[in-house]
Each structure stands twice: as C-alpha cells, then as structure tokens.
Motif scaffolding. Structure first.
Motif, PDB file in Angstrom:
ATOM      1  N   UNK A  34     -46.755   2.818  -9.815  1.00 51.97           N
ATOM      2  CA  UNK A  34     -46.616   2.316  -8.446  1.00 51.97           C
ATOM      3  C   UNK A  34     -45.323   2.846  -7.836  1.00 51.97           C
ATOM      4  N   UNK A  35     -45.408   3.381  -6.623  1.00 51.41           N
ATOM      5  CA  UNK A  35     -44.205   3.875  -5.952  1.00 51.41           C
ATOM      6  C   UNK A  35     -43.275   2.713  -5.614  1.00 51.41           C
ATOM      7  N   UNK A  36     -42.006   3.035  -5.398  1.00 56.32           N
ATOM      8  CA  UNK A  36     -40.998   1.998  -5.188  1.00 56.32           C
ATOM      9  C   UNK A  36     -41.278   1.086  -4.017  1.00 56.32           C
ATOM     10  N   UNK A  37     -41.882   1.616  -2.949  1.00 61.84           N
ATOM     11  CA  UNK A  37     -42.192   0.782  -1.783  1.00 61.84           C
ATOM     12  C   UNK A  37     -43.587   0.168  -1.853  1.00 61.84           C
ATOM     13  N   UNK A  38     -44.269   0.354  -2.976  1.00 58.17           N
ATOM     14  CA  UNK A  38     -45.620  -0.182  -3.213  1.00 58.17           C
ATOM     15  C   UNK A  38     -46.631   0.297  -2.167  1.00 58.17           C
ATOM     16  N   UNK A  39     -46.404   1.489  -1.641  1.00 56.54           N
ATOM     17  CA  UNK A  39     -47.356   2.049  -0.682  1.00 56.54           C
ATOM     18  C   UNK A  39     -48.435   2.876  -1.368  1.00 56.54           C
ATOM     19  N   UNK A  40     -48.199   3.269  -2.630  1.00 58.04           N
ATOM     20  CA  UNK A  40     -49.145   4.087  -3.373  1.00 58.04           C
ATOM     21  C   UNK A  40     -49.180   3.627  -4.826  1.00 58.04           C
ATOM     22  N   UNK A  41     -50.380   3.645  -5.425  1.00 55.63           N
ATOM     23  CA  UNK A  41     -50.537   3.317  -6.842  1.00 55.63           C
ATOM     24  C   UNK A  41     -51.520   4.297  -7.467  1.00 55.63           C
ATOM     25  N   UNK A  42     -51.168   4.767  -8.654  1.00 54.63           N
ATOM     26  CA  UNK A  42     -51.982   5.736  -9.382  1.00 54.63           C
ATOM     27  C   UNK A  42     -52.587   5.004 -10.573  1.00 54.63           C
ATOM     28  N   UNK A  43     -53.896   4.728 -10.453  1.00 50.13           N
ATOM     29  CA  UNK A  43     -54.534   3.722 -11.298  1.00 50.13           C
ATOM     30  C   UNK A  43     -55.199   4.271 -12.562  1.00 50.13           C
ATOM     31  N   UNK A  44     -55.156   5.584 -12.757  1.00 53.48           N
ATOM     32  CA  UNK A  44     -55.798   6.146 -13.940  1.00 53.48           C
ATOM     33  C   UNK A  44     -57.279   5.832 -13.955  1.00 53.48           C
ATOM     34  N   UNK A  98     -49.845  -4.866  -2.139  1.00 55.52           N
ATOM     35  CA  UNK A  98     -50.184  -5.046  -0.719  1.00 55.52           C
ATOM     36  C   UNK A  98     -51.571  -4.501  -0.401  1.00 55.52           C
ATOM     37  N   UNK A  99     -52.272  -5.135   0.529  1.00 53.74           N
ATOM     38  CA  UNK A  99     -53.652  -4.759   0.829  1.00 53.74           C
ATOM     39  C   UNK A  99     -53.765  -3.330   1.352  1.00 53.74           C
ATOM     40  N   UNK A 100     -52.698  -2.818   1.982  1.00 50.71           N
ATOM     41  CA  UNK A 100     -52.746  -1.454   2.508  1.00 50.71           C
ATOM     42  C   UNK A 100     -52.186  -0.424   1.535  1.00 50.71           C
ATOM     43  N   UNK A 101     -51.882  -0.843   0.308  1.00 46.94           N
ATOM     44  CA  UNK A 101     -51.419   0.096  -0.720  1.00 46.94           C
ATOM     45  C   UNK A 101     -52.539   1.091  -1.019  1.00 46.94           C
ATOM     46  N   UNK A 102     -52.219   2.377  -0.951  1.00 52.51           N
ATOM     47  CA  UNK A 102     -53.205   3.422  -1.221  1.00 52.51           C
ATOM     48  C   UNK A 102     -53.416   3.570  -2.720  1.00 52.51           C
TER      49      UNK A 102
END
Length: 265
Positions: A156-166, A199-203
């Motif tokens: 998860x990026x520091x600002x929680x805007x992106x998550x790489x879920x494998x 967050x709901x808008x996290x990519x």
C-alpha cells in the motif's frame, strides 16, 4: 449570459466525461506531479502485471512482481527513464510464472529482493506486517493478506491511494485456495480486514487479469465482487467448487521461486 453559462456547463460535463474514460492516464499524470512515477506492465503468457514505481526526484525505484521472461523489457524501460532500481518485491511465491527477481539481481548491482517471511522463499528482505519498502521520499507498507498462500502480502502506498493486491484480490474475483497452503476462510478475512478497510477510492492493482481489466477500487470491489460480497460461508462454498485445472507451470515455477527464481536459470 445564458449561452455563456450553458457553454461553461457543457465544457465541465465534457471534462468530467474525459476523466471517466481516461481516468487512469490522468491519475498517472497526477502521480508524477506529486513526485511518484508509476507504470503498469504486462506479461501475456501468464497474464501477470508487474508494477514499476519510482521517486521522481531521487530516481529510486521499486518493481513489484517481476516476471523472468520480461526482465530485459523492464530493464530497458528503467534505463530509458533514468531510474535506479532498489528493490524487486514479490507479493507471494507465484505458481504460474517464474519471478524475475533473481535474474534482475544478477544484472543490477545492489538490487535487493523482497518477499514475505511466511512464504518459505529466499530473499534479501523478509517482509512482515507493517514493514515499509522505501524509495526516495515514498514508501510501500506491507499488509499481510494470506489465504491464497500463507505468504501473500498487499503493498500500500503511503497515502493509501494505491494498493497492489497480488493474487489475494483480483478485479471482480480473487486468487484460488486449493493449493499452496490455500485457505478460503483466511482469504476472506484478509480481504475484508486488510484491503476493504482502505479508502473506498483507493486504486487496486492485482497481479493478474484474464479479461483485459487493469484497475479497480476498494469501493467497486466491495459492491461488485461476485465472491467477496457474499457471507464467509457462501464464499467458502464457492471456492470449494471452482474445480480449476492445475497451473501449467506450478512444478517448475514454485521450486524456482523458492530460490528467488534462479533454479536452473
């Protein structure tokens, strides 16, 4: 006056429409203005996504889920962009392809590999819950999301805007749970407690997609994922009845990935 207002309204609507259709491209541009370079890369045989993230200022970079067959392509891009690859990080010990981490380490001086301490695999950096992978002013935080395998993590990026879920969470799906320490109940809990709490808008960027989809959001998956919107009991029943074929490369990929992808390479 009325025509002017109407024209401005039409322009605003047109801009909004463009954002809907080019949202990912615009998002990437915004990332770069905030000092984060982002590229999504694809390997067609296993339908695997790799992700390149870099700090624009320091040029330090991280590559998530590299694939052996695309190492030269990825290195070419990294060189073109003038980046310094610092870490090659895997979301888990893959069964459908061989990781490119080991070969990358042979070609890039000082590069470190990273994987979960619970994966059973070898790497320079053994990751635990809450650990951070830093590159320049940016970082990825580790969230342990077991269930597909014991060693699955989400970055998860520091600002929680992106998550790489494998393979834990895919777009409108999830990873299988019928091999490699798979556990449907554990996967359900991982997704709901560690990914759906973002967050709901996290990519959300998965390790695979087989339908040409590239990105989703937490809000979308909480609403539309046909498996993970069910109760845990229903989810377990669905997963128990998938009857999927054995991954074609599992007997080659898993032994190789346990030693950073260098088995017979």
């Amino acid at each position: 006056m009325g025509l002017g207002l109407a024209a401005r309204g039409f322009k605003s609507a047109l801009t909004a429409a463009r954002w809907r259709y080019t949202g990912l491209r615009a998002y990437c541009a915004r990332m770069e203005t905030r000092g984060l370079l982002f590229r999504q890369l694809f390997e067609s045989e296993s339908s695997t996504y790799s992700y390149l993230l870099a700090d624009v200022e320091s040029k330090e970079a991280v590559l998530i889920d590299p694939v052996l067959e695309t190492v030269e392509r990825d290195l070419k891009l990294i060189d073109e962009l003038g980046l310094k690859l610092k870490v090659a990080a895997n979301t888990h010990c893959h069964a459908d392809h061989i990781t490119g981490s080991g070969l990358l380490k042979q070609k890039v001086f000082g590069l470190k590999s990273a994987i979960s301490v619970h994966s059973g695999a070898a790497a320079d950096i053994m990751l635990n819950e809450g650990d951070k992978i830093t590159f320049g002013r940016h970082s990825l935080t580790v969230r342990e999301t077991p269930g597909h395998t014991d060693g699955c993590v989400t970055f998860v990026t520091g600002d929680q805007s992106m998550a790489f879920t494998g393979d834990a969470l895919l777009i409108r799906g999830c990873g299988r749970t019928d091999f490699q320490q798979g556990c449907s109940k554990k996967l359900y809990e991982s997704v709901h407690q560690k990914i759906f709490t973002l967050p709901v808008d996290c990519l959300l960027y998965p390790a695979h997609d087989y339908k040409g989809q590239t990105v989703s959001t937490v809000g979308e998956e909480k609403k539309f994922n046909p498996r993970l919107t069910k109760s845990v009991e229903e989810f377990v029943k669905i997963m128990d009845n998938l009857n999927l074929p054995k991954p074609a490369k599992i007997d080659i990929a898993v032994p190789a990935n346990l030693v950073c992808g260098l088995h017979e390479v």
